[in-house]
Write a protein that holds these residues in place. Structure first.
Motif, PDB file in Angstrom:
ATOM      1  N   ARG A  42       7.090  -3.637  10.567  1.00 49.76           N
ATOM      2  CA  ARG A  42       6.325  -4.541   9.724  1.00 49.76           C
ATOM      3  C   ARG A  42       4.891  -4.555  10.206  1.00 49.76           C
ATOM      4  NH1 ARG A  42       9.796  -7.049   6.378  1.00 49.76           N
ATOM      5  NH2 ARG A  42       8.054  -8.191   5.554  1.00 49.76           N
ATOM      6  N   ILE A  43       3.988  -4.873   9.300  1.00 43.91           N
ATOM      7  CA  ILE A  43       2.570  -4.853   9.645  1.00 43.91           C
ATOM      8  C   ILE A  43       1.867  -5.888   8.767  1.00 43.91           C
ATOM      9  CG2 ILE A  43       2.110  -2.993   7.956  1.00 43.91           C
ATOM     10  CD1 ILE A  43       0.054  -1.858   9.931  1.00 43.91           C
ATOM     11  N   ARG A  47      -4.534  -6.389   8.026  1.00 38.78           N
ATOM     12  CA  ARG A  47      -5.089  -5.797   9.250  1.00 38.78           C
ATOM     13  C   ARG A  47      -4.658  -4.356   9.465  1.00 38.78           C
ATOM     14  NH1 ARG A  47      -5.285 -10.770  13.332  1.00 38.78           N
ATOM     15  NH2 ARG A  47      -5.274 -12.350  11.720  1.00 38.78           N
ATOM     16  N   VAL A  48      -4.317  -3.687   8.383  1.00 40.39           N
ATOM     17  CA  VAL A  48      -3.822  -2.314   8.523  1.00 40.39           C
ATOM     18  C   VAL A  48      -4.827  -1.439   9.253  1.00 40.39           C
ATOM     19  CG1 VAL A  48      -3.255  -0.222   7.219  1.00 40.39           C
ATOM     20  CG2 VAL A  48      -2.264  -2.413   6.545  1.00 40.39           C
ATOM     21  N   THR A  94       4.076   8.561   8.475  1.00 39.78           N
ATOM     22  CA  THR A  94       4.121   7.127   8.734  1.00 39.78           C
ATOM     23  C   THR A  94       3.089   6.517   7.796  1.00 39.78           C
ATOM     24  OG1 THR A  94       4.704   7.505  11.035  1.00 39.78           O
ATOM     25  CG2 THR A  94       3.810   5.344  10.496  1.00 39.78           C
ATOM     26  N   ALA A  95       3.528   5.635   6.913  1.00 38.42           N
ATOM     27  CA  ALA A  95       2.606   5.176   5.880  1.00 38.42           C
ATOM     28  C   ALA A  95       2.846   3.715   5.530  1.00 38.42           C
ATOM     29  CB  ALA A  95       2.754   6.047   4.636  1.00 38.42           C
ATOM     30  N   THR A  96       1.814   3.122   4.971  1.00 34.82           N
ATOM     31  CA  THR A  96       1.933   1.756   4.476  1.00 34.82           C
ATOM     32  C   THR A  96       0.887   1.560   3.375  1.00 34.82           C
ATOM     33  OG1 THR A  96       2.110  -0.580   5.109  1.00 34.82           O
ATOM     34  CG2 THR A  96       0.309   0.669   6.109  1.00 34.82           C
ATOM     35  N   SER A  97       0.896   0.378   2.798  1.00 32.78           N
ATOM     36  CA  SER A  97      -0.066   0.062   1.751  1.00 32.78           C
ATOM     37  C   SER A  97      -0.894  -1.126   2.195  1.00 32.78           C
ATOM     38  CB  SER A  97       0.685  -0.280   0.462  1.00 32.78           C
ATOM     39  OG  SER A  97      -0.181  -0.937  -0.443  1.00 32.78           O
ATOM     40  N   ILE A 116       5.065  -0.258   0.765  1.00 29.41           N
ATOM     41  CA  ILE A 116       5.133  -1.675   0.437  1.00 29.41           C
ATOM     42  C   ILE A 116       4.227  -2.445   1.395  1.00 29.41           C
ATOM     43  CG2 ILE A 116       6.706  -3.658   0.300  1.00 29.41           C
ATOM     44  CD1 ILE A 116       8.961  -1.542  -0.153  1.00 29.41           C
ATOM     45  N   PRO A 117       3.327  -3.284   0.855  1.00 29.67           N
ATOM     46  CA  PRO A 117       2.444  -4.040   1.747  1.00 29.67           C
ATOM     47  C   PRO A 117       3.287  -4.827   2.754  1.00 29.67           C
ATOM     48  CG  PRO A 117       1.847  -4.404  -0.558  1.00 29.67           C
ATOM     49  CD  PRO A 117       3.118  -3.622  -0.554  1.00 29.67           C
ATOM     50  N   GLY A 118       2.944  -4.724   4.014  1.00 22.84           N
ATOM     51  CA  GLY A 118       3.689  -5.454   5.044  1.00 22.84           C
ATOM     52  C   GLY A 118       4.778  -4.638   5.700  1.00 22.84           C
TER      53      GLY A 118
END
Ligand SMILES: [Cu+2]
Length: 177
Positions: A42-43, A47-48, A94-97, A116-118
């Motif tokens: 989770r992130i 603050r990505v 490794t990815a995120t939004s 997905i954000p978070g």
């Protein structure tokens, strides 16, 4: 109890199909390594860009012949928009939004994730042949969705001596360990 012959045959067909499907599932997941990309962390979406590893998007060598591609999805682009990896290497995306839900699919491969954000999405793939693959967003994310794309450039495999020496990796790859 008397079971009609056709009924018996129908039941056997059902049992055989079930066993075949379970076998195919086991082969795909255990033998071919195909599985759903789970949330692997989770992130804080706000603050990505200041959270590792997303503070340094790009390609990095993590072990001999293993790379990590850190990629961020945002309306309406992938950051970085283009990555280069050598053929035959194990590449973990490794990815995120940072904003809304996006997709990250590498066309012509089985790599297909939701951003997905978070949440942090992670999936590993090996590109066997040199070439170019389009990265597409496959989750409708607004007016510019159709322009949201990127590129994976698979370069010819390096010799084992080059691979052991992390310095001669592809030109656009960032090297920080
Ligand atoms: Cu989209």
């Amino acid at each position: 109890m008397k079971v009609h012959t056709y009924e018996k045959a129908f039941l056997w067909v059902g049992v055989i199909v079930l066993i075949a499907c379970a076998g195919a599932l086991a082969y795909a997941s255990l033998g071919m390594g195909i599985h759903l990309p789970g949330a692997s962390g989770r992130i804080d979406p706000a603050r990505v860009y200041s959270t590792a590893p997303f503070n340094r998007p790009g390609v990095r060598l993590t072990a001999p012949n293993r790379y990590e591609v850190v990629m961020i999805g945002q309306a309406w682009a992938f950051n970085p928009p283009e990555v280069r990896v050598p053929a035959g290497a194990e590449v973990t995306f490794t990815a995120t939004s940072v904003d809304i839900i996006h997709g990250l699919a590498v066309a012509g491969t089985r790599l297909n994730m939701m951003l997905i954000p978070g949440q942090i999405s992670r999936n590993t793939i090996r590109f066997d042949e040199p070439g170019e693959h389009l990265i597409i967003c496959h989750e409708y994310c607004g007016l510019g969705h159709h322009t949201m794309s990127g590129k994976v450039i698979v370069e010819p495999a390096r010799t084992s001596a080059e691979a052991a020496d992390g310095e001669s990796q592809p030109a656009s790859a960032e090297h920080h360990q």
